[in-house]
Design a protein around this motif. Structure first.
Motif, short mmCIF file in Angstrom:
data_model
loop_
_atom_site.label_atom_id
_atom_site.label_comp_id
_atom_site.label_asym_id
_atom_site.label_seq_id
_atom_site.Cartn_x
_atom_site.Cartn_y
_atom_site.Cartn_z
N GLY A 20 0.50 -1.39 -0.09
CA GLY A 20 -0.18 -0.06 -0.03
C GLY A 20 0.89 1.26 0.11
N LEU A 21 1.61 0.91 0.99
CA LEU A 21 2.82 2.20 1.20
C LEU A 21 3.59 2.68 -0.21
N PHE A 22 3.77 1.60 -1.48
CA PHE A 22 4.26 1.25 -2.54
C PHE A 22 3.58 2.37 -3.23
N GLY A 23 2.40 1.70 -3.27
CA GLY A 23 1.04 2.05 -4.14
C GLY A 23 1.46 3.46 -3.46
N ALA A 24 1.27 3.77 -3.16
CA ALA A 24 1.05 5.74 -2.55
C ALA A 24 1.99 6.33 -3.36
N LEU A 25 3.35 5.68 -3.41
CA LEU A 25 4.10 6.94 -3.22
C LEU A 25 4.65 6.78 -5.38
N TRP A 26 3.75 6.05 -5.88
CA TRP A 26 3.99 6.00 -7.05
C TRP A 26 2.74 6.54 -7.17
N GLY A 27 1.65 6.60 -6.54
CA GLY A 27 0.83 7.97 -7.27
C GLY A 27 0.70 8.85 -7.15
N SER A 28 1.26 9.49 -6.21
CA SER A 28 2.38 11.31 -6.39
C SER A 28 2.85 11.40 -8.36
N PHE A 29 3.43 9.80 -9.01
CA PHE A 29 3.82 9.76 -9.70
C PHE A 29 2.83 9.76 -10.76
N PHE A 30 1.89 9.78 -10.88
CA PHE A 30 0.54 9.32 -11.29
C PHE A 30 0.05 10.42 -11.17
N ASN A 31 -0.48 11.66 -10.26
CA ASN A 31 -0.12 12.30 -10.30
C ASN A 31 0.88 13.97 -11.70
N VAL A 32 1.75 13.23 -11.01
CA VAL A 32 2.55 13.79 -11.96
C VAL A 32 2.28 14.12 -13.69
N CYS A 33 1.56 12.42 -13.66
CA CYS A 33 1.74 12.74 -15.04
C CYS A 33 -0.32 12.89 -15.46
N ILE A 34 -1.05 12.61 -14.69
CA ILE A 34 -2.06 13.59 -15.33
C ILE A 34 -2.07 14.88 -14.93
N ARG A 45 11.21 15.21 -15.58
CA ARG A 45 11.42 16.67 -15.38
C ARG A 45 10.94 18.02 -15.85
N PRO A 46 10.90 19.01 -14.61
CA PRO A 46 11.39 19.18 -13.27
C PRO A 46 11.07 17.88 -12.48
N GLY A 47 10.87 18.42 -11.55
CA GLY A 47 10.68 17.38 -9.86
C GLY A 47 9.46 18.16 -9.44
N SER A 48 8.79 17.80 -8.88
CA SER A 48 7.65 18.85 -8.66
C SER A 48 7.33 20.02 -7.87
N ARG A 49 7.08 21.00 -8.53
CA ARG A 49 6.41 22.50 -8.18
C ARG A 49 4.95 22.70 -7.99
N CYS A 50 5.05 23.85 -7.55
CA CYS A 50 3.62 24.73 -7.12
C CYS A 50 3.08 25.31 -8.34
N GLU A 51 1.68 24.88 -8.78
CA GLU A 51 1.37 25.14 -10.46
C GLU A 51 0.99 26.76 -9.98
N ASN A 52 1.35 27.45 -8.80
CA ASN A 52 0.91 28.96 -8.94
C ASN A 52 1.96 29.28 -8.94
N CYS A 53 3.52 29.69 -8.15
CA CYS A 53 4.50 30.39 -7.79
C CYS A 53 5.45 29.62 -8.06
N GLY A 54 5.37 28.37 -8.91
CA GLY A 54 6.77 28.06 -9.44
C GLY A 54 8.17 26.99 -8.03
N THR A 55 7.47 27.16 -7.11
CA THR A 55 8.63 26.74 -5.39
C THR A 55 8.56 25.21 -5.98
N PRO A 56 9.90 24.52 -6.13
CA PRO A 56 9.72 23.13 -6.33
C PRO A 56 9.48 22.84 -4.24
#
Ligand SMILES: [Zn+2]
Length: 285
Positions: A20-34, A45-56
């Motif tokens: 389940g933990l493994f799945g949750a970590l992949w869930g973060s990547f699924f969000n990036v793809c979506i 690349r780049p890593g996750s960042r705020c859509e509004n202010c661009g802060t990583p």
């Protein structure tokens, strides 16, 4: 550890929780793809960042589900709200990973350990594709070729290592899945002279058939259409009533309930409980 000790560990609740933990970590990547695939951006690349202010997003703020709760769903620097879809997708990914582990690894002690883990990897990758495509379809009404087209051969080939449905069943499943929608689309186009539906659903059903085999397709199409109608008919009636109430006679807006998420939901239901349901309800195996 011997094969027996490993088997005992694979069947333990701890291993299911770890899945389940493994799945949750992949869930973060699924969000990036979506977020990024519909915009044609790189998912690496780049890593996750705020859509509004661009802060990583800091590593400590990138914990699945938990970070969203700690930060009350807002960016740490600019306080812009993050979509609640992010923790939702992470939660869904965690639950799917745990359910797939529980069903195919923890409770199938007759198979060799390697096959059980390979099955988990295949089915979790398959669910990931379904989750990502569903949320993209909900947001954009599109199922991007850049995901569906590679998914068909990759999942088909990966299933060889997992002793899933036989390869002829899966090959027929991929072809039949595509053709089913192709024939309907052609009927709309040539006979009814209307742009009926896109072929994205056909490519999605091909990917489903490539993993689950053709025997799954009647269940997936029927359950998908039934639940889709159950959800979209009330929405259609409500929109129509609201439009009738307005003074200006606007043309009825075309109903936009995507079919992809319902096909995906039905495929996951088949994967986890389908064969048992069919046996119980219809006496089929
Ligand atoms: Zn921000």
């Amino acid at each position: 550890m011997g094969e027996g000790d490993s088997a005992a560990f694979l069947s333990s609740p701890l291993a299911t929780a770890a899945a389940g933990l493994f799945g949750a970590l992949w869930g973060s990547f699924f969000n990036v793809c979506i977020d990024r695939v519909p915009r044609g951006e790189s998912v690496i690349r780049p890593g996750s960042r705020c859509e509004n202010c661009g802060t990583p997003v800091r590593a400590a703020d990138n914990l699945p589900i938990l970070s969203y709760l700690f930060l009350r769903g807002r960016c740490r620097s600019c306080r812009a709200p993050f979509s609640a879809r992010h923790p939702l997708v992470e939660l869904i990914a965690a639950l799917l990973a745990a359910a797939i582990w529980w069903r195919f690894v923890a409770n199938d002690p007759t198979e060799a350990n390697g096959i059980r883990v390979a099955r988990f990897a295949l089915y979790f990758a398959f669910s990931g594709v379904l989750v990502v495509l569903s949320f993209i379809d909900l947001a954009t009404q599109l199922l991007p070729d850049v995901i569906t087209l590679p998914a068909i051969p990759i999942l088909f080939l990966a299933a060889f290592g997992a002793h899933a449905a036989g390869w002829t069943e899966r090959l027929i499943g991929a072809a039949a899945g595509y053709l089913f929608f192709r024939i309907i689309a052609d009927f709309y186009y040539y006979v009814l002279k209307r742009e009926g539906l896109g072929l994205g659903d056909g490519k999605l059903l091909a990917a489903i058939g490539a993993v689950l085999g053709w025997r799954a397709l009647p269940f997936v199409v029927f359950v998908g259409a039934f639940t889709g109608a159950l959800i979209s008919l009330p929405i259609a009636l409500l929109t129509r009533r609201r439009q009738r109430g307005t003074a200006t006679r606007e043309p009825l807006r075309r109903l936009q309930v995507p079919f992809g998420p319902f096909l995906a939901l039905a495929a996951l239901a088949y994967l986890l409980i389908g064969p048992e349901l069919l046996q119980r309800w219809l006496g089929l195996s």
